[in-house]
Design an enzyme around this catalytic site. Structure first.
Site, PDB file in Angstrom:
ATOM      1  CD  GLU A 174       0.672  -2.288   5.399  1.00 60.58           C
ATOM      2  OE1 GLU A 174       0.362  -2.947   4.401  1.00 60.58           O
ATOM      3  OE2 GLU A 174       0.605  -1.032   5.435  1.00 60.58           O
TER       4      GLU A 174
ATOM      5  CE  LYS B 190      -2.567  -3.454   1.992  1.00 58.25           C
ATOM      6  NZ  LYS B 190      -1.265  -2.742   1.949  1.00 58.25           N
TER       7      LYS B 190
ATOM      8  CB  CYS C  42      -2.430  -0.174   4.751  1.00 56.65           C
ATOM      9  SG  CYS C  42      -1.620   1.408   4.371  1.00 56.65           S
TER      10      CYS C  42
END
Length: 264
Positions: free
Chosen positions: A43, A109, A143
């Site tokens: 990331e 995300k 994540c």
């Protein structure tokens, strides 16, 4: 295609230094000695996990996107990772799937990490994406998405691989080690998690723990603590055997999930 070869790079990242990160990553990737289908980076691989979006963001035609294309062409494969992209005044923690012909697919995300203020700086994504590589269906996530199993549920066997890229801190590494195998077992898919190592500019320590877990919950690859560039192969027969012998997916709860699209 039965086999897919994947190269993960559990990298040390230089804080908010795009040029240094791209140069170092290119140097380290030069150690690849075998043909691979996919290179996966952590990331925010060009800056580290920073909330300084205004300073670190690039446009969709910025230097990092050009670097990703260069690497994809050099290694004749897909290159994937996330970076900060500015678009129409909004900032996105954007996963990029870059092909060697310059076409790319993105996933923004979905779950922004409020404990770091990510939700105050970035705009959340609204669409889940599935990409295709050599007949393998791959669902990319970033994540904090790992903590939300509804968003990643493998409805109707939509994907074969669940791919997480992360900046997951060492102090919660036990959660990382628990949740990735859980996602593999419950979704009967390969799950790959690529984390970073080292300290960032906020003195947060990342201990890696990048891994690949099979649909049966077996460890294909796992590496804690150190920077690691590693290539491994996964096989469709392992996926098919697990789903045939343990046909759990057919008994999942029937529900709809808004914000799912397919791109390939």
């Amino acid at each position: 295609m039965d086999a897919l070869k994947i190269t993960t790079f559990q990298a040390y990242l230089f804080w908010e230094n795009i040029d240094k990160n791209l140069s170092n990553l290119a140097l380290k990737l030069s150690a690849i000695r075998e043909k691979t289908d996919l290179i996966v980076l952590p990331e925010m691989f060009n800056t580290g996990f920073t909330m300084n979006a205004e300073q670190c963001a690039e446009k969709a035609d910025g230097k990092t996107m050009h670097w990703m294309l260069e690497m994809a062409q050099q290694y004749d494969c897909v290159v994937a990772g996330s970076l900060i992209i500015e678009e129409a005044g909004n900032y996105y923690n954007r996963f990029v799937w870059m092909t060697k012909d310059g076409n790319y697919i993105t996933y923004d995300k979905r779950h922004l990490f409020g404990m770091a203020g990510e939700d105050k700086v970035f705009t959340a994504g609204t669409q889940r994406v599935i990409v295709d590589l050599k007949g393998w269906k791959i669902c990319p996530m970033v994540c904090y998405d790992l903590r939300f199993p509804v968003w990643t549920r493998n409805l109707n066997g939509a994907y074969d691989i669940l791919l997480y890229i992360a900046s997951w801190p060492d102090k919660r590494s036990s959660h990382w080690r628990s949740l990735i195998p859980a996602r593999a077992i419950e979704n009967q898919a390969f799950v790959i998690g690529v984390n970073r190592v080292g300290h960032d500019g906020n003195e947060i320590y990342y201990s890696g723990g990048s891994m690949c877990i099979s649909p049966a919950g077996d460890v294909v690859y796992y590496k804690p603590e150190y920077e690691d560039l590693y290539t491994f192969t996964i096989y469709r027969r392992d996926l098919d055997d697990t789903r045939r012998d343990l046909p759990f997916l057919k008994d999942m709860d029937d529900f709809s999930l808004m914000g799912i699209s397919r791109k390939s």
